[in-house]
Design an enzyme around this catalytic site. Structure first.
Site, mmCIF file in Angstrom:
data_model
loop_
_atom_site.group_PDB
_atom_site.id
_atom_site.type_symbol
_atom_site.label_atom_id
_atom_site.label_comp_id
_atom_site.label_asym_id
_atom_site.label_seq_id
_atom_site.Cartn_x
_atom_site.Cartn_y
_atom_site.Cartn_z
ATOM 1 N N PHE A 58 -7.576 -1.659 -5.795
ATOM 2 C CA PHE A 58 -8.101 -0.328 -5.489
ATOM 3 C C PHE A 58 -8.937 0.230 -6.638
ATOM 4 O O PHE A 58 -9.853 1.028 -6.426
ATOM 5 C CB PHE A 58 -6.931 0.619 -5.171
ATOM 6 C CG PHE A 58 -7.343 1.948 -4.633
ATOM 7 C CD1 PHE A 58 -7.881 2.059 -3.363
ATOM 8 C CD2 PHE A 58 -7.206 3.099 -5.393
ATOM 9 C CE1 PHE A 58 -8.280 3.293 -2.855
ATOM 10 C CE2 PHE A 58 -7.592 4.332 -4.907
ATOM 11 C CZ PHE A 58 -8.131 4.436 -3.630
ATOM 12 N N GLU A 59 -8.623 -0.161 -7.855
ATOM 13 C CA GLU A 59 -9.314 0.376 -9.045
ATOM 14 C C GLU A 59 -10.551 -0.431 -9.444
ATOM 15 O O GLU A 59 -11.292 -0.022 -10.346
ATOM 16 C CB GLU A 59 -8.344 0.430 -10.235
ATOM 17 C CG GLU A 59 -7.337 1.571 -10.191
ATOM 18 C CD GLU A 59 -6.196 1.351 -9.220
ATOM 19 O OE1 GLU A 59 -5.796 0.180 -9.046
ATOM 20 O OE2 GLU A 59 -5.704 2.335 -8.635
ATOM 21 N N ILE A 83 -2.478 -9.503 -1.112
ATOM 22 C CA ILE A 83 -1.608 -10.261 -0.204
ATOM 23 C C ILE A 83 -1.065 -9.284 0.835
ATOM 24 O O ILE A 83 -0.584 -8.199 0.486
ATOM 25 C CB ILE A 83 -0.476 -10.945 -0.992
ATOM 26 C CG1 ILE A 83 -1.094 -11.882 -2.044
ATOM 27 C CG2 ILE A 83 0.438 -11.717 -0.050
ATOM 28 C CD1 ILE A 83 -0.115 -12.453 -3.035
ATOM 29 N N THR A 87 2.689 -3.917 5.149
ATOM 30 C CA THR A 87 2.184 -2.549 5.347
ATOM 31 C C THR A 87 0.688 -2.540 5.658
ATOM 32 O O THR A 87 -0.005 -3.545 5.513
ATOM 33 C CB THR A 87 2.386 -1.705 4.060
ATOM 34 O OG1 THR A 87 1.501 -2.212 3.053
ATOM 35 C CG2 THR A 87 3.814 -1.801 3.561
ATOM 36 N N HIS A 89 -1.348 -0.999 3.951
ATOM 37 C CA HIS A 89 -2.084 -0.834 2.693
ATOM 38 C C HIS A 89 -3.110 -1.933 2.497
ATOM 39 O O HIS A 89 -4.186 -1.718 1.963
ATOM 40 C CB HIS A 89 -1.116 -0.838 1.504
ATOM 41 C CG HIS A 89 -0.524 0.491 1.242
ATOM 42 N ND1 HIS A 89 0.563 0.949 1.933
ATOM 43 C CD2 HIS A 89 -0.884 1.464 0.381
ATOM 44 C CE1 HIS A 89 0.860 2.166 1.498
ATOM 45 N NE2 HIS A 89 0.001 2.497 0.569
ATOM 46 N N ARG A 128 -6.045 -20.604 -3.237
ATOM 47 C CA ARG A 128 -7.416 -20.139 -3.504
ATOM 48 C C ARG A 128 -7.648 -19.801 -4.977
ATOM 49 O O ARG A 128 -8.739 -19.405 -5.355
ATOM 50 C CB ARG A 128 -7.715 -18.912 -2.649
ATOM 51 C CG ARG A 128 -7.897 -19.219 -1.173
ATOM 52 C CD ARG A 128 -7.762 -17.941 -0.329
ATOM 53 N NE ARG A 128 -8.018 -18.143 1.079
ATOM 54 C CZ ARG A 128 -7.210 -18.796 1.914
ATOM 55 N NH1 ARG A 128 -6.101 -19.346 1.464
ATOM 56 N NH2 ARG A 128 -7.514 -18.919 3.190
HETATM 57 N N1 RBF Z 1 -3.123 -4.210 -5.583
HETATM 58 C C1 RBF Z 1 -3.569 -5.472 -5.575
HETATM 59 O O1 RBF Z 1 -4.457 -5.807 -6.372
HETATM 60 N N2 RBF Z 1 -3.087 -6.399 -4.677
HETATM 61 C C2 RBF Z 1 -2.127 -6.066 -3.750
HETATM 62 O O2 RBF Z 1 -1.716 -6.954 -2.979
HETATM 63 C C3 RBF Z 1 -1.658 -4.727 -3.731
HETATM 64 N N3 RBF Z 1 -0.731 -4.353 -2.801
HETATM 65 C C4 RBF Z 1 -0.337 -3.056 -2.775
HETATM 66 C C5 RBF Z 1 0.575 -2.633 -1.790
HETATM 67 C C6 RBF Z 1 0.991 -1.310 -1.748
HETATM 68 C C7 RBF Z 1 1.971 -0.892 -0.695
HETATM 69 C C8 RBF Z 1 0.473 -0.370 -2.695
HETATM 70 C C9 RBF Z 1 0.866 1.082 -2.669
HETATM 71 C C10 RBF Z 1 -0.414 -0.785 -3.665
HETATM 72 C C11 RBF Z 1 -0.824 -2.119 -3.732
HETATM 73 N N4 RBF Z 1 -1.729 -2.536 -4.715
HETATM 74 C C12 RBF Z 1 -2.180 -3.819 -4.689
HETATM 75 C C13 RBF Z 1 -2.111 -1.648 -5.848
HETATM 76 C C14 RBF Z 1 -3.398 -0.845 -5.625
HETATM 77 O O3 RBF Z 1 -4.535 -1.707 -5.669
HETATM 78 C C15 RBF Z 1 -3.531 0.210 -6.745
HETATM 79 O O4 RBF Z 1 -3.568 -0.437 -7.989
HETATM 80 C C16 RBF Z 1 -2.377 1.220 -6.755
HETATM 81 O O5 RBF Z 1 -2.183 1.765 -5.478
HETATM 82 C C17 RBF Z 1 -2.637 2.354 -7.764
HETATM 83 O O6 RBF Z 1 -3.783 3.102 -7.387
#
Ligand code: RBF
Length: 154
Positions: A58-59, A83, A87, A89, A128
């Protein structure tokens, strides 16, 4: 006579930024290693590679945008591991990350390449990130060199 413009894979004199994530670090670390190794093997000087670590996918786009806007890099490689899990998300983060990464490059006019893998399972992510399905970090790094060299000609 057709004129074809293409980028070679010679990284000498290129400045490359990498944005990498801490989430799913086991795979992320292998992708980062694959990306750096590919850059160096194609002539990019180690001192011309800047790695920015962010928490998760997300960042990525904000860091990529700041780097692209700085105009200090010929290309930026974005690496992350998403992955699915149970959820929604996954879909939200995957959509936002991909759009944001693309926008960062388009707004700044700097190549930003996508090395974010999106998988159903950890096993697929391992495949991968340096085993039987190659290393997507390495592929994104090569795309960055190629695009940097294409852009120089446009
Ligand atoms: N960040 C990832 O880079 N890979 C993931 O698989 C991932 N899964 C997440 C699942 C949930 C339920 C949440 C809340 C966040 C996840 N994040 C994941 C983190 C997201 O990219 C971010 O860093 C955080 O939400 C903080 O803003």
């Amino acid at each position: 006579m057709t004129q074809t413009i293409e980028g070679n894979l010679i990284g000498t004199d290129l400045n490359i930024g990498i944005v990498a994530t801490r989430w799913n670090d086991f795979m992320g670390h292998r992708m980062l290693h694959g990306a750096k190794d590919a850059l160096i093997r194609h002539g990019v000087d180690d001192s011309n590679i800047t790695v920015v670590m962010v928490p998760g996918c997300f960042e990525i786009s904000l860091a990529a945008k700041k780097m692209a806007d700085s105009k200090r890099y010929d290309a930026i490689v974005c690496l992350g591991v998403l992955i699915r899990g149970g959820t929604i998300h996954f879909d939200l983060i995957a959509g936002d990350a991909t759009r944001g990464i693309s926008q960062a490059g388009l707004n700044a006019g700097v190549p930003v390449t996508l090395g974010v893998i999106t998988t159903e399972t950890i096993e697929q992510a391992i495949e991968r990130s340096g085993s039987k399905a190659g290393n997507k970090g390495e592929e994104a790094a090569l795309a960055a060199i190629e695009m940097a060299n294409v852009l120089k000609q446009l």
